[in-house]
Design a protein around this motif. Structure first.
Motif, short mmCIF file in Angstrom:
data_model
loop_
_atom_site.label_atom_id
_atom_site.label_comp_id
_atom_site.label_asym_id
_atom_site.label_seq_id
_atom_site.Cartn_x
_atom_site.Cartn_y
_atom_site.Cartn_z
N PHE C 141 0.81 -1.23 0.00
CA PHE C 141 0.00 0.00 0.00
C PHE C 141 0.84 1.27 0.00
O PHE C 141 0.28 2.37 -0.03
N PHE C 142 2.16 1.15 0.08
CA PHE C 142 3.01 2.33 0.17
C PHE C 142 4.01 2.38 -0.98
O PHE C 142 4.47 1.34 -1.46
N GLU C 143 4.34 3.61 -1.37
CA GLU C 143 5.29 3.78 -2.46
C GLU C 143 6.70 3.35 -2.05
O GLU C 143 7.42 2.75 -2.83
N SER C 144 7.07 3.66 -0.81
CA SER C 144 8.44 3.39 -0.34
C SER C 144 8.43 2.51 0.91
O SER C 144 7.56 2.67 1.76
N VAL C 145 9.41 1.62 0.99
CA VAL C 145 9.63 0.84 2.21
C VAL C 145 11.13 0.72 2.45
O VAL C 145 11.88 0.37 1.52
N GLU C 146 11.58 1.02 3.67
CA GLU C 146 12.97 0.73 4.05
C GLU C 146 12.97 0.16 5.47
O GLU C 146 12.01 0.33 6.22
N ILE C 147 14.05 -0.52 5.81
CA ILE C 147 14.15 -1.18 7.12
C ILE C 147 15.41 -0.69 7.83
O ILE C 147 16.48 -0.62 7.23
N VAL C 148 15.26 -0.32 9.09
CA VAL C 148 16.41 0.03 9.93
C VAL C 148 16.44 -0.96 11.08
O VAL C 148 15.45 -1.08 11.81
N GLU C 149 17.55 -1.67 11.24
CA GLU C 149 17.67 -2.55 12.41
C GLU C 149 18.81 -2.03 13.27
O GLU C 149 19.81 -1.52 12.77
N LEU C 150 18.62 -2.12 14.57
CA LEU C 150 19.59 -1.57 15.53
C LEU C 150 19.92 -2.64 16.56
O LEU C 150 19.02 -3.20 17.19
#
Lengths: 267, 267, 267, 267
Positions: C141-150
C-alpha cells in the motif's frame, strides 16, 4: 610465595600513590554494589572500603579514603557527609531526601572546610542530565513544548520526578525569555487526555510492561519539530555519572547540586 | 485543427469505454478538490463531473457517472447517496455525520438496488486504517497497551476521533481474548498525567505547533515493545484511499462501512 | 516428612491430569534455562524433566512428557525431534540450523505419526513475528519501504537475520501485488550511506552500545508514513512465544515452520 | 478619508522610526518570497524593498534599508554583500556557494567597515542548528554515536550535507576529548548495511516518499540511549532563523558564519 606477595604489595602501594582512593557507603544495596563494581573497573580509581549500615565510619579514616560514595538512606546520609567532610574526605551522594535546610547546613559546614568538595546529585545518568539541559536550552526557540515520560507499570507516582524537573526547567527558561505558554485550542477534553500541566508545560505519563525509564521532550514550531529522547534500560547507566562525579569532586570544592556543573557544556 | 480535435474526441471516447466514469460532489471544498485532482491523475479513472452545492444532482445522470465521490456536509450527504443509488451510481462517501439510523436506511435502500455499492469511510488514510487494524490484532498478545496521539494545537477536541476508535478496537480485542486491563500501580497522580481512560485503554493527547496528525500505539510485555506509528503530514495522504475506494466499490455491492474490508488483509 | 511428601505427590498427580507435561532439552543453556523457568510459571503447564547433553532421551519417556522444548545445538536437534516424534511427544524447537532437507525428513516422519505436532520457529518473539507480518501486509500500500535494524555493537553480522527475513517478505508482497521498487533518485553516494539492498528493499544496520535488538520498518507515501517498530530489551521476551507454542502444538499436528500460523491473525 | 490616510501615514512613519528596515534580494525565489512574507509578519521588522535579479542594488540605498536578506544565487551573492557592506547595510545570507576565499575577502572588507555585520548561514533552521550543537556536545559522553538521516526520494546525494556536517562535529568533539571510535564487531556485511563512515561516525541515509528532511543522532552507552531528532516538515521552518538573524546581525559586527553564535547557548 612470600616474595610474590611482597611484589604485589609494592605494586599496589605504587599504584595507590597516583590512584584516587574511594570508599562506598551502602555497599550492599542495589546502587551501592553497582557503584563498588564501577569503581573497581574504572581506570585511576581504587576501591579501599565497602561499608554497610552496621559498619563504623571510622573505617573510612583507617582506609585513608579520599572520596566516599554514599548510596545509603535519607535518615543517615547527612550524618555520613558531615563525618566525611570533617575528616577531609570528598563526597559523591546519590541518596535522596536532601531538603533546603540540609543543603544549607552542608554549605555552612563546607565553608569551614574549604578544600573539600561534596556533590549531591538527584540523577547520575549523564544522558538524563544532558536531556534535561538540552530541553531547557531549546525551550525558548519553539512555540510548543510538551513532555512524554514512559516507565514500567509498577511505578506508583506520575509524573516522574525527572519529568517534573524537566518541565520546571523548561518553564523557567521560557519565562526568562519572555516566551508564553504553548498554544492550545482544546475546548473538549472530558477524560483528561491532555495530561498534567506542570509549570505551564504539559506532561504525559505512559506505563508499559517491558519499559524501564524513558523520556521525550517534544518541541515544535511552524514546519519543524525537535525531539530529545532519553532511554534508561538498566541502572548500570548511572555508573558512568558516578565515576565522573568521583573524578571531578576532588577539584570542585564546596557544595555542587546536580551533575550538570561537572559536564562542562559551556561554549 | 478540426480534424485533430475530432481524433482526440474519438480517442477520449475509446478510452472512456474502459475507464471508470467518476463524479465529485463538494468539488470546491478542500477534500473534494483534492479528490477531483486525484481522480484526474489516477490510471483508469475519468473525471466526468464536479458538482458543488448549487448544482443539480441531475448532472450526475447527464454525465453518465458510474461512481460518485461525496465530500459534502452532513445535512445533504444521505440525500446525495439516495439519489445516486436510485440511479444505479456507486458511492464513495467521506462526509461525516452518518449515525446508525442513516446507515440502516441506506442498507434498506441498497437491498432494493442489489447491484449498487456504497462505501462510507470515516478515514480514507490507508496508513491510519492499517495502524488501527494492526493495533487491534496485536492487542491481545501484550500485557500493556497505551495510545499517544499528536496533533497541531488548533484542534479543539481531545482525544482525536481516530485515537478513541483505536482504543475501542483495542479494548474490544482484549476483552474478546480474555485479556485484562493493562497493569498500572499508579497511586499518586495529582495533575492527571496518566491521561484519559477510553475503553480501558490509556490515551494521551499531545498538541504541538508544526505537527499535523500523528498516532502511536505502544504495546509492551516483559522484555519487549511493539510500536505502531502513523504520521499524516498532509491531507493528500487520504487520496490513495479514495482512489482505492472508487476502484473497489463497483465490485462490492451493498453497504461497506470503513475502508478495512477493501484492503484484503486476510491470510 | 513421609506423609507430607505423599500428599505433595498426590497433589502433583491430580494436577498433572489436567496440566500439560513439558520437558526441556538443553536446560542448562541460556535459552533452555529461561524456557524451563517460563514453563514453571505458566498456568496449565507442568515441568516434568530438564535434560542437558549428557542425559539420555529415555528420560522423556520415563517422565511421560507430552511436549518437549528443544534449545540444544544444530548437530543434535533433528535427532532429538525424531526420538520425540517416534515416542508420540510433540516438539517445540528453537534451535537453529534446520535446512530444507532436515525439514523434509521431519515432514516425512510426521506423515507416519499423524497425531504428533512439531513447531520449528526461527524467532519466538511474538512482537518480532507480528512486526514482520504487519510489514509484509502493509508493504503493497506504500510507495516506499525501508528497514532500519539496531543492535548492540558486539554483533558480527549485518544486516540481522530478522531484517533480511523482513526484507524478503516485504519484497515478495510487493512483487505479488505488482508494486515496483521504492523510488530513489540517488546519484551520488560515494561512501555507501544508502545501506544494503536486500530483495529490492534498503536495509540499514545501526550498532550502538546499550541496545539489544530493535527493528523499524518505515513505509511512506505522499503525505504519510507508517512505522512498525519492535524492541527486544531482553531474551525473556521470547518466552511468551515458547509458552504459546507449547500450548498450541498439541492441537496442530504435522510440521509448522514459524510461529505465525499459531497467532491466528486471520479476519 | 484624506485625513484618515494622513493619520495612517504618520503612524507608519512613527513606527518605522523604531522598526528595523529590511530588504530582500531574490524576492521572487522560493526562499526569498518566504523571507519577505516572514519579515512582513514579524514584530519590529518593516519590509522596505523586494528585489530580484533585474533590479538595481541602488534600490537598497533609496529605500534606506538597514538589513538586507540575500537568497539569490552563488554567482552574485558576494557582489551583493560587498555593495551592502560598502553602503553600511547589514547582511543576512542564505545563498550557498561561499568558499574560504570568499569568506576571507568579506572579512577583509568588514575590517574596513567596522560597524557592519554579516551573517552567512548554511542552515537557517534553528532546530537543525540546535540538533547539531547538542549532538556535538553529547558526543564525548557516550561510547557509541551513529546518525540516521531521512529525506524524500528525489534527493540526489547521500548522505545529506547536514548529516555530513553533524558527523564532522561529532567526530571532532570525540577526538578532542580523547574518545575513540564507536565499538563495532561487524565481520560480515556483504551488502553494505552498515552505511557510510564519515569522520569515524556511521551515517545512514533513508529515502522515503512522504518525508521532507529529518535527522536522528543516536548516542549509546551501557544501559542507556540519548536520541536527538530534528524533523523539517516545510521550508517555512527556516524563517524563524532568518528573522532571528535579522534582529541579531545589527548588534554583531564583523563576519559570523553559522547561526550558532546568535543562539547564545552558553551557560
Amino acid at each position: 610465595m612470600t616474595e610474590r606477595t611482597a611484589t604485589e604489595t609494592t605494586t599496589a602501594a605504587a599504584t595507590s600513590a597516583s590512584e584516587l582512593r574511594v570508599a562506598v557507603l551502602g555497599a550492599r544495596g542495589r546502587m551501592g554494589s553497582e557503584a563498588a563494581q564501577a569503581v573497581r573497573r574504572a581506570d585511576g580509581l581504587q576501591l579501599v572500603a565497602e561499608l554497610d549500615h552496621e559498619d563504623s565510619l571510622e573505617v573510612l579514616v583507617a582506609a585513608d579514603a579520599q572520596v566516599v560514595i554514599d548510596f545509603t538512606v535519607p535518615s543517615v546520609t547527612e550524618h555520613n557527609v558531615r563525618f566525611a567532610v570533617e575528616h577531609g574526605i570528598h563526597c559523591v551522594v546519590g541518596t535522596t531526601g536532601w531538603d533546603h535546610e540540609a543543603l544549607d547546613r552542608t554549605r555552612a559546614l563546607l565553608a569551614r572546610h574549604p578544600g573539600v568538595g561534596v556533590l549531591i546529585a538527584p540523577n547520575f545518568s549523564i544522558g538524563a542530565v544532558l536531556a534535561m539541559r538540552f530541553s531547557a536550552q531549546a525551550a525558548r526557540f519553539f512555540e510548543s513544548v510538551e513532555i512524554v515520560e514512559l516507565h514500567h507499570p509498577d511505578k506508583v507516582d506520575a509524573p516522574s520526578g525527572t519529568a517534573a524537573r524537566t518541565a520546571a526547567l523548561v518553564g523557567e527558561a521560557r519565562r526568562a525569555a519572555g516566551v508564553g505558554p504553548s498554544p492550545d485550542a482544546t475546548e473538549q477534553d472530558p477524560d483528561g487526555a491532555r495530561g498534567a500541566l506542570v509549570d505551564d508545560v504539559r506532561v504525559h505519563s505512559v506505563r508499559l510492561r517491558g519499559l524501564v525509564a524513558h523520556q521525550e521532550t517534544l518541541l515544535g514550531s511552524l514546519g519543524e519539530q525537535l525531539t530529545i529522547r532519553h532511554d534508561s534500560f538498566d541502572r548500570v547507566s548511572f555508573m558512568s555519572g558516578v565515576v565522573l562525579g568521583v573524578r571531578q569532586v576532588v577539584s570542585h570544592p564546596g557544595l555542587t547540586h546536580g551533575l550538570d556543573d561537572y559536564l562542562d557544556l559551556g561554549l
